[in-house]
Design a protein around this motif. Structure first.
Motif, PDB file in Angstrom:
ATOM      1  N   UNK A  93      -0.147 -22.606  -1.846  1.00 26.80           N
ATOM      2  CA  UNK A  93       0.735 -21.497  -1.434  1.00 26.80           C
ATOM      3  C   UNK A  93      -0.050 -20.192  -1.363  1.00 26.80           C
ATOM      4  N   UNK A  94       0.070 -19.461  -0.276  1.00 24.10           N
ATOM      5  CA  UNK A  94      -0.628 -18.179  -0.193  1.00 24.10           C
ATOM      6  C   UNK A  94      -0.203 -17.246  -1.336  1.00 24.10           C
ATOM      7  N   UNK A  95      -1.176 -16.502  -1.855  1.00 22.39           N
ATOM      8  CA  UNK A  95      -0.895 -15.638  -2.996  1.00 22.39           C
ATOM      9  C   UNK A  95       0.246 -14.675  -2.727  1.00 22.39           C
ATOM     10  N   UNK A  96       0.305 -14.171  -1.501  1.00 22.80           N
ATOM     11  CA  UNK A  96       1.354 -13.186  -1.204  1.00 22.80           C
ATOM     12  C   UNK A  96       2.727 -13.835  -1.352  1.00 22.80           C
ATOM     13  N   UNK A  97       2.861 -15.089  -0.908  1.00 25.50           N
ATOM     14  CA  UNK A  97       4.139 -15.789  -1.044  1.00 25.50           C
ATOM     15  C   UNK A  97       4.449 -16.021  -2.521  1.00 25.50           C
ATOM     16  N   UNK A  98       3.417 -16.405  -3.294  1.00 20.68           N
ATOM     17  CA  UNK A  98       3.620 -16.606  -4.729  1.00 20.68           C
ATOM     18  C   UNK A  98       4.084 -15.312  -5.385  1.00 20.68           C
ATOM     19  N   UNK A  99       3.469 -14.197  -5.005  1.00 19.07           N
ATOM     20  CA  UNK A  99       3.840 -12.913  -5.594  1.00 19.07           C
ATOM     21  C   UNK A  99       5.297 -12.585  -5.290  1.00 19.07           C
ATOM     22  N   UNK A 100       5.716 -12.843  -4.046  1.00 21.02           N
ATOM     23  CA  UNK A 100       7.096 -12.543  -3.658  1.00 21.02           C
ATOM     24  C   UNK A 100       8.076 -13.439  -4.415  1.00 21.02           C
ATOM     25  N   UNK A 101       7.736 -14.726  -4.534  1.00 18.99           N
ATOM     26  CA  UNK A 101       8.623 -15.653  -5.242  1.00 18.99           C
ATOM     27  C   UNK A 101       8.801 -15.194  -6.694  1.00 18.99           C
ATOM     28  N   UNK A 102       7.677 -14.894  -7.362  1.00 16.15           N
ATOM     29  CA  UNK A 102       7.784 -14.516  -8.771  1.00 16.15           C
ATOM     30  C   UNK A 102       8.459 -13.161  -8.930  1.00 16.15           C
ATOM     31  N   UNK A 103       8.218 -12.237  -8.001  1.00 13.34           N
ATOM     32  CA  UNK A 103       8.917 -10.955  -8.080  1.00 13.34           C
ATOM     33  C   UNK A 103      10.429 -11.190  -8.041  1.00 13.34           C
ATOM     34  N   UNK A 104      10.852 -12.172  -7.250  1.00 15.41           N
ATOM     35  CA  UNK A 104      12.286 -12.466  -7.136  1.00 15.41           C
ATOM     36  C   UNK A 104      12.797 -13.184  -8.375  1.00 15.41           C
ATOM     37  N   UNK A 105      12.015 -14.123  -8.901  1.00 17.06           N
ATOM     38  CA  UNK A 105      12.427 -14.831 -10.125  1.00 17.06           C
ATOM     39  C   UNK A 105      12.549 -13.856 -11.290  1.00 17.06           C
ATOM     40  N   UNK A 106      11.637 -12.861 -11.331  1.00 20.30           N
ATOM     41  CA  UNK A 106      11.618 -11.882 -12.417  1.00 20.30           C
ATOM     42  C   UNK A 106      12.589 -10.718 -12.189  1.00 20.30           C
ATOM     43  N   UNK A 107      13.232 -10.673 -11.023  1.00 16.91           N
ATOM     44  CA  UNK A 107      14.071  -9.521 -10.667  1.00 16.91           C
ATOM     45  C   UNK A 107      15.088  -9.184 -11.767  1.00 16.91           C
ATOM     46  N   UNK A 108      15.242  -7.877 -12.024  1.00 16.38           N
ATOM     47  CA  UNK A 108      16.116  -7.456 -13.129  1.00 16.38           C
ATOM     48  C   UNK A 108      17.585  -7.772 -12.890  1.00 16.38           C
ATOM     49  N   UNK A 109      18.059  -7.595 -11.651  1.00 14.91           N
ATOM     50  CA  UNK A 109      19.491  -7.802 -11.400  1.00 14.91           C
ATOM     51  C   UNK A 109      19.814  -9.267 -11.103  1.00 14.91           C
ATOM     52  N   UNK A 110      19.130  -9.830 -10.091  1.00 16.14           N
ATOM     53  CA  UNK A 110      19.512 -11.167  -9.632  1.00 16.14           C
ATOM     54  C   UNK A 110      18.515 -12.258 -10.001  1.00 16.14           C
ATOM     55  N   UNK A 111      17.476 -11.899 -10.737  1.00 19.95           N
ATOM     56  CA  UNK A 111      16.428 -12.888 -11.026  1.00 19.95           C
ATOM     57  C   UNK A 111      16.948 -14.045 -11.862  1.00 19.95           C
ATOM     58  N   UNK A 112      16.522 -15.249 -11.497  1.00 20.69           N
ATOM     59  CA  UNK A 112      17.035 -16.446 -12.172  1.00 20.69           C
ATOM     60  C   UNK A 112      16.515 -16.527 -13.609  1.00 20.69           C
ATOM     61  N   UNK A 113      15.323 -16.007 -13.870  1.00 16.66           N
ATOM     62  CA  UNK A 113      14.766 -16.100 -15.224  1.00 16.66           C
ATOM     63  C   UNK A 113      15.587 -15.270 -16.206  1.00 16.66           C
ATOM     64  N   UNK A 114      15.909 -14.044 -15.814  1.00 15.01           N
ATOM     65  CA  UNK A 114      16.715 -13.187 -16.677  1.00 15.01           C
ATOM     66  C   UNK A 114      18.099 -13.780 -16.907  1.00 15.01           C
TER      67      UNK A 114
END
Lengths: 290, 333
Positions: free
Chosen positions: B153-174
């Motif tokens: 996976x291209x790093x930029x895509x990985x960065x976007x995915x993790x930014x979304x997983x870590x997202x404060x409002x809608x992130x699945x991890x939180x």
């Protein structure tokens, strides 16, 4: 339950241990699959969610394939195809120039002893240590003077400096494995070294050239730092810069971002999985000897 | 003077060294005493060889060596981004400024923490995954493919995915940690968590390459030795320690070196996810070079940070080669 793992040599009581071990291994492999696979699954899942899901009721955990109809409008909403085209141009240029430069250098490093061989080897290796961020400052000044900013050609020139040495390592590793005797006969017949390289060695290392080409192409495809610095004209952006702009000041719905990221990642995933064995063999023979 | 010193230098940079092996000779058989020939004669003989190297070497001279020299020269000037060619010479002022500045030292510590944790986690996880996936079991190829995807996976895509997983409002991890009653830290917005989150994303992206390399290395472990250990009644762990690990050790060492060098200069995944924040929590040296050059517009100071970062990479490499040489000598004697 009888375990399938080789237990014949084990003393009595090993069955229970073995079952526990199998369970432990299943658990470990399960965790690995979740850790490696979940982010990818979540990218797909997000691209298949509606705005209402994402920013209202909450994203569902299972894929909702009916939302595939939303994909095309989302693609049309951003200049993704233009970005992908720019990425393809940059990546192709990077790959062609890198392989062209790397082949003869790899041949020389593999076959000949000469003064300065150590220095040349170190020169190639040292590019792996050099922070691009350090080089980018003087390169920026240099490129500004030659009109190479906002120019795909300039970007290719910068990319090649960092990826060509990787191609050299891979090709050198491959040429090392070509037996000498094959070349001897041609040399006795009076073939020049250039001819030997092109007509005897090159065909024999084609698989490694393909592996190197894939690595180098996708290094260009994935490159972000130089593109982000040198290309300010949005029409010339490769997809990496375009995608990163989604996190910037303008709000882009996450399903659209993830869809674009997915389409951008797809060619890389396909090629890397397909050619994985060759790529790893190339990388290990060149830089990491097993 | 013979070509011997040069070739010995080379072998230092190629850990298991191919020098002395029959295929690397070419000009004369290894071990045979060189015929006395004049320096000029040899140089003329070798002219053709240099022609093969010329394109690649000349290219690197322009785009890395020259650029590096320019970078080092920049580091002793007060150059600003608006006027990249017109910096005044200030001697060691940039370096003095950095050594006296807390953010710089914070950045050094951040780089060391990020590099240390990333390398340890990647090498351990990569080796463990390789050992687990080396054994035969149903569905192995599917599991291997899934475990390989992060590498592809291209790093930029990985960065976007993790930014979304870590997202404060809608992130699945939180959402997940909240549902488990663990609370929800701001994964990328809390300075105490930023570096951790970025490191996890990096490990995700980087461990599959380690795994693939270790998988390849595992194939070189002779099966008979493992079986002999089995028969002698060694446990699995003992077999791994005594038979497998020594065979993997050289690969693990090279992998550690490369992962370290790559982690020191890794930029994109950090920059895209946090830009160096929250409050400098992920401001590694390389990210701070970029921010100093293009946000603060201090090209001179940025180059000075770059020189120091390069010094760090060089130190690590030198340590590696010194250790490797000592080991080689021990093995020989």
């Amino acid at each position: 339950m009888t375990a399938t793992t080789p237990t014949r040599m084990r003393p009595t009581g090993a069955h229970a241990i073995s079952a526990g071990r199998t369970l432990g291994r299943i658990l470990a492999i399960g965790l690995l699959v979740v850790f490696a696979g979940f982010p990818v699954y979540w990218m797909i899942n997000t691209s298949l969610s509606t705005n209402a899901d994402l920013y209202g009721t909450g994203q569902t955990f299972l894929l909702d394939l009916t939302n595939v109809t939303g994909w095309w409008p989302m693609i049309e909403g951003v200049p993704l195809l233009l970005w992908l085209r720019n990425s393809a141009v940059i990546a192709s240029g990077t790959a062609l120039l890198s392989l062209f430069l790397a082949l003869s250098a790899a041949y020389a490093l593999s076959r000949f002893r000469f003064y300065g061989r150590g220095i040349v080897g170190f020169l190639f290796f040292s590019t792996q240590m050099l922070p691009e961020a350090l080089i980018i400052v003087p390169l920026y000044a240099l490129f500004a003077g030659y009109g190479l900013l906002n120019n795909h050609g300039g970007l290719i020139l910068a990319n090649v400096a960092f990826v060509m040495p990787v191609a050299v390592f891979i090709l050198k590793g491959a040429i090392d494995k070509v037996p000498h005797e094959i070349e001897e006969a041609a040399r006795i017949d009076g073939c020049s070294r250039g001819r030997i390289l092109l007509s005897i060695v090159l065909p024999l290392v084609l698989p490694s050239i393909a592996a190197a080409a894939i690595i180098v192409f996708f290094d260009g495809w994935n490159e972000f730092l130089f593109a982000n610095t040198f290309i300010s004209n949005a029409d010339l952006w490769p997809a990496t810069v375009g995608l990163s702009s989604f996190l910037g000041e303008f709000f882009t719905p996450m399903n659209q971002v993830m869809l674009c990221a997915m389409l951008f990642a797809l060619p890389a995933i396909a090629f890397f999985l397909w050619a994985q064995r060759g790529i790893v063999a190339g990388l290990t023979s060149g830089s990491v000897k097993g | 003077m013979t070509a011997e010193p040069a070739s010995r230098t080379t072998s230092r940079f190629r850990p298991t060294g191919s020098t002395g092996a029959p295929h690397s000779g070419g000009r004369r058989p290894p071990g045979a005493s060189p015929r006395p020939r004049s320096f000029l004669r040899r140089l003329r003989d070798q002219f053709g060889i240099y022609l093969f190297l010329l394109p690649a070497v000349a290219y690197l001279c322009v785009f890395t060596v020259y650029a590096l020299i320019r970078g080092v020269m920049l580091s002793v000037t007060a150059t600003r981004l608006v006027n990249p060619d017109g910096g005044r010479y200030v001697g060691a002022e940039n370096f003095q400024y950095l050594i006296a500045s807390d953010p710089f030292w914070h950045s050094v510590v951040t780089t060391l923490l990020y590099t240390g944790f990333t390398v340890i986690a990647v090498v351990l996880l990569g080796t463990a995954a390789a050992v687990a996936l080396d054994a035969r079991f149903f569905g192995r190829s599917v599991v291997r493919a899934i475990a390989t995807i992060p590498w592809a996976i291209p790093t930029i895509a990985a960065s976007l995915i993790f930014a979304w997983i870590y997202n404060d409002q809608q992130g699945i991890l939180g959402q997940g940690t909240r549902a488990l009653g663990l609370g929800q830290p701001g994964w990328l917005t809390d300075p105490d968590w930023g570096l951790f989150s970025v490191t996890v994303a990096t490990v995700w992206k980087a461990f599959p390459l380690a795994m693939l390399v270790m998988l390849a290395a595992l194939q070189s472990v002779p099966h008979e030795l493992k079986e002999a250990a089995w028969i002698d009644g060694a446990t699995r762990w003992q077999t791994f320690r005594a038979v497998t690990l020594p065979h993997l050790a050289p690969t693990i060492r090279v992998l550690t070196l490369l992962m370290t060098i790559w982690s020191i200069r890794r930029f994109e995944i950090i920059y895209v996810m946090t830009g160096g924040g929250p409050i400098d929590a992920t401001n590694t040296l390389v990210v701070s070079i970029y921010n100093t050059a293009f946000a603060d517009q201090h090209l001179g100071r940025a180059a000075a940070i770059g020189v120091l970062a390069l010094g760090l990479s060089l130190t690590v490499t030198m340590i590696y080669f010194v250790v490797e040489r000592r080991r080689e000598r021990k093995g020989e004697s």
